[in-house]
Motif scaffolding. Structure first.
Motif, PDB file in Angstrom:
ATOM      1  N   ILE A 126     108.202 120.936   9.915  1.00 60.75           N
ATOM      2  CA  ILE A 126     107.057 121.380  10.053  1.00 60.75           C
ATOM      3  C   ILE A 126     106.858 119.929   9.285  1.00 60.75           C
ATOM      4  N   GLY A 127     105.784 118.894  10.087  1.00 59.59           N
ATOM      5  CA  GLY A 127     105.388 117.725   9.293  1.00 59.59           C
ATOM      6  C   GLY A 127     105.066 116.896  10.416  1.00 59.59           C
ATOM      7  N   ASP A 128     106.225 116.700  11.151  1.00 59.76           N
ATOM      8  CA  ASP A 128     106.532 115.365  11.969  1.00 59.76           C
ATOM      9  C   ASP A 128     105.855 115.699  13.029  1.00 59.76           C
ATOM     10  N   VAL A 129     105.248 114.326  13.231  1.00 51.81           N
ATOM     11  CA  VAL A 129     104.193 114.167  14.434  1.00 51.81           C
ATOM     12  C   VAL A 129     104.489 114.643  15.698  1.00 51.81           C
ATOM     13  N   CYS A 130     105.909 114.165  15.265  1.00 51.85           N
ATOM     14  CA  CYS A 130     107.091 114.907  17.559  1.00 51.85           C
ATOM     15  C   CYS A 130     107.414 116.044  17.607  1.00 51.85           C
ATOM     16  N   SER A 131     107.148 116.932  16.626  1.00 50.85           N
ATOM     17  CA  SER A 131     107.409 118.420  16.238  1.00 50.85           C
ATOM     18  C   SER A 131     106.684 119.085  17.421  1.00 50.85           C
TER      19      SER A 131
ATOM     20  N   GLY B 170     105.444 106.883  22.294  1.00 51.03           N
ATOM     21  CA  GLY B 170     105.461 107.516  21.299  1.00 51.03           C
ATOM     22  C   GLY B 170     105.986 108.901  20.952  1.00 51.03           C
ATOM     23  N   CYS B 171     105.891 109.916  20.604  1.00 47.61           N
ATOM     24  CA  CYS B 171     106.811 110.180  21.057  1.00 47.61           C
ATOM     25  C   CYS B 171     107.400 111.030  22.553  1.00 47.61           C
ATOM     26  N   GLN B 172     107.053 110.596  23.068  1.00 44.59           N
ATOM     27  CA  GLN B 172     107.989 110.898  24.927  1.00 44.59           C
ATOM     28  C   GLN B 172     108.335 110.151  25.119  1.00 44.59           C
TER      29      GLN B 172
ATOM     30  N   TYR C 121     114.012 110.340  20.901  1.00 46.46           N
ATOM     31  CA  TYR C 121     113.664 110.900  19.321  1.00 46.46           C
ATOM     32  C   TYR C 121     113.528 112.879  19.696  1.00 46.46           C
ATOM     33  N   ILE C 122     114.097 112.830  18.988  1.00 43.30           N
ATOM     34  CA  ILE C 122     114.452 114.896  19.057  1.00 43.30           C
ATOM     35  C   ILE C 122     114.223 115.058  17.608  1.00 43.30           C
TER      36      ILE C 122
ATOM     37  N   ASN D 116     109.566 111.368   6.430  1.00 41.13           N
ATOM     38  CA  ASN D 116     108.139 109.979   7.036  1.00 41.13           C
ATOM     39  C   ASN D 116     108.088 110.966   8.371  1.00 41.13           C
ATOM     40  N   PRO D 117     106.731 112.069   8.007  1.00 39.37           N
ATOM     41  CA  PRO D 117     106.236 112.408   9.383  1.00 39.37           C
ATOM     42  C   PRO D 117     105.776 111.967  10.173  1.00 39.37           C
TER      43      PRO D 117
END
Length: 541
Positions: free
Chosen positions: A230-235, A279-281, A296-297, A311-312
């Motif tokens: 919860i909270g990770d911007v990449c979740s 970014g997350c992708q 990043y997973i 470090n969300p």
């Protein structure tokens, strides 16, 4: 490529050009119980012990592949021998159907394989109360490879020293265990959480996660599967999410002022990859599997589940000199590029956890042993050619088995009786007479933690590691933090049911009476063969 990696790789591979002695940090002067001042934990994905070391130290050595010849006197392991290879229980069990198979060698050309089922319940069912005969039926996924095979017998495949060459060469020159286990059954996230906290109960918040959590029997919840933090911007924005309470090893290190960090490929969201992803992708296409995987997973990053160590927003460290230090905005969570940045500038933390970018993390389906080998060897070569090497220990271990066959069942140290347990009967894992870890009883013995789970590889690479040594001490994933606690924290434990209270010690893989193996053993990242150093090069010397 990030500028820090580009700069550091050029520098790190030139012996003696990394950092001057004057740059060695206060971490080297910190009080420790052993001569080890730096631990670097390389945490891979989804490998059972037999999958990588089942036939160690005997390789097939087909023409055209990296060869491996064991040193005279190399100790044997509890591996695949005799009837396990020729009349295996999985080949005789008719419940495996067309997947019934003896273990078989996967060639280097078959490094890219399908992912197997490694859920909490299927893994227990595959163990079949210790008969170890139901892997195709419950964790097997249809191949290929081998070409033309479409049965679930693929789960019985293993690699040898012609594919996982680097790992076999490290085993020749350093120490390994053939008796290390997952702390409990289940996939990546529980394994990662066990590495840093020794427990997967303590869920404090969740969303869409009913299939990933189970009542712990004490009014709380246990995490059993791969929900994102919860909270990770990449979740995920639509899937399962959880948060955890309690303490982890990072909290204990912070309390004592010991520097540490988790370094994971793709964590820096400001980088643009050569394929223009960012970014997350951020993603990379493997030249071995042909699969494109995000770097990043989120569910592989255990410290992101805890508010105290998260470090969300993936904030960057304010400076190289702040990497590992408490109070900086990065909060100990970094990109793999930052590991090289810290190493190059003389700022390596006392404790570092490394997670490869997805395509190199060894997870079948999108990664493979050849890409993993490239990552691991590059890291270790860099460390060995740095001033920090003389006081460093590298630990290689894994988050889960991927469901790959392994013939050895570990002790049941934490019984569980939930609808998801199937180890010793329907809804059962163990019995009242099951072995219990010291310090784990009563309210600390959480349900949904059936364990130990599958047997996993575990290696120690260090100037102080015993040479060509196989240790048989019973270990689990929390044995890693047990060593960190003993070395820096005076034996302080996390508590609250953490397996670190009773986990086996890895000190049997060290010899602190002398630095008998200080010479670097530099390997080729592509082939895994020895370039220089070591007492044995795997090619007959």
């Amino acid at each position: 490529m990030n500028k820090y990696v580009a700069n550091s790789l050029a520098a790190l591979l030139v012996a003696g050009q990394l950092a001057s002695p004057a740059m060695i940090r206060a971490e080297d002067d910190a009080q420790t119980a052993t001569p080890i001042k730096h631990v670097v934990v390389i945490y891979g994905e989804n490998i059972s012990f037999d999958h990588y070391f089942g036939t160690y130290p005997n390789a097939t050595n087909p023409r055209g592949e990296p060869g491996f010849v064991a040193a005279p006197g190399t100790p044997t392991v509890n591996g695949l021998t005799g009837a396990l290879l020729t009349s295996n229980p999985n080949s005789l069990n008719t419940n495996n159907g067309t997947g019934a198979s003896n273990p078989f060698r996967l060639d280097r050309s078959q490094a890219a394989t399908a992912d197997q089922d490694h859920g909490y319940t299927p893994e227990q069912q595959a163990f079949h109360a210790g008969l170890m005969d139901s892997f195709p039926a419950y964790t097997g996924t249809a191949g290929p490879p081998p070409t033309g095979k479409t049965t679930k017998g693929l789960v019985m495949g293993y690699f040898d020293g012609n594919t996982v060459t680097a790992f076999w060469n490290y085993a020749q020159n350093f120490a390994m265990s053939d008796n290390a286990y997952g702390s409990n059954f289940g996939p990546s996230t529980p394994g990662a959480i066990n590495l840093v906290s020794g427990q997967t109960n303590g869920v404090t918040d969740s969303s869409n996660a009913s299939g990933d959590i189970v009542a712990d029997g004490n009014g709380g919840l246990t995490l059993m599967s791969d929900a994102d933090p919860i909270g990770d911007v990449c979740s995920t924005t639509t899937g399962a999410l959880v948060a955890l309470g309690g303490k982890n090893i990072g909290d204990l290190l912070n309390e004592k002022g010991v520097t540490w960090g988790w370094f994971e490929g793709g964590f820096d969201l400001t980088v643009t990859n050569p394929n223009k992803s960012t970014g997350c992708q951020r993603s990379t296409t493997s030249g071995v599997t042909g699969a494109t995987e995000v770097d990043y997973i989120p569910h592989h990053e255990p410290f992101q589940y805890y508010t105290s160590t998260a470090n969300p927003r993936h904030l960057r460290p304010s400076a190289a000199s702040m990497i590992g230090k408490h109070g900086d905005q990065a909060n100990h969570q970094y990109d793999m590029d930052d590991f090289y940045w810290a190493l190059q500038t003389g700022n390596l933390p006392a404790v570092s956890f490394l997670k490869a970018p997805g395509f190199q993390d060894a997870h079948a389906g999108y990664s493979d042993p050849l890409d993993e080998q490239n990552f691991v060897v590059t890291v270790i070569n860099a460390l060995m050619q740095s001033p920090d090497w003389a006081s460093t220990a590298v630990i290689i271990n894994y988050d889960d088995s991927d469901g790959w066959y392994d013939h050895q069942m570990g002790p049941i140290v934490n019984q569980s009786a939930t609808a998801d347990d199937m180890l010793t009967g329907t809804g059962e894992c163990g019995s009242a007479s099951a072995t219990a870890l010291p310090g784990i009883s009563g309210a600390d013995a959480a349900q949904g933690r059936c364990g130990f789970g599958p047997r996993l590889p575990y290696m120690v690479i260090s100037p102080y590691a015993k040479r060509n040594y196989v240790d048989h001490t019973t270990l689990d994933q929390s044995s890693t933090i047990h060593f960190i606690e003993d070395n820096w924290l005076g034996g302080q434990r996390i508590g609250g049911g953490s397996f670190d209270a009773g986990s086996g010690s890895i000190t049997g893989m060290f010899d602190f009476s002398k630095r008998s193996n200080a010479q670097p053993v530099i390997l080729n990242p592509s082939t895994g063969q020895v370039i220089s150093g070591g007492y044995w090069n795997g090619n007959g010397r």
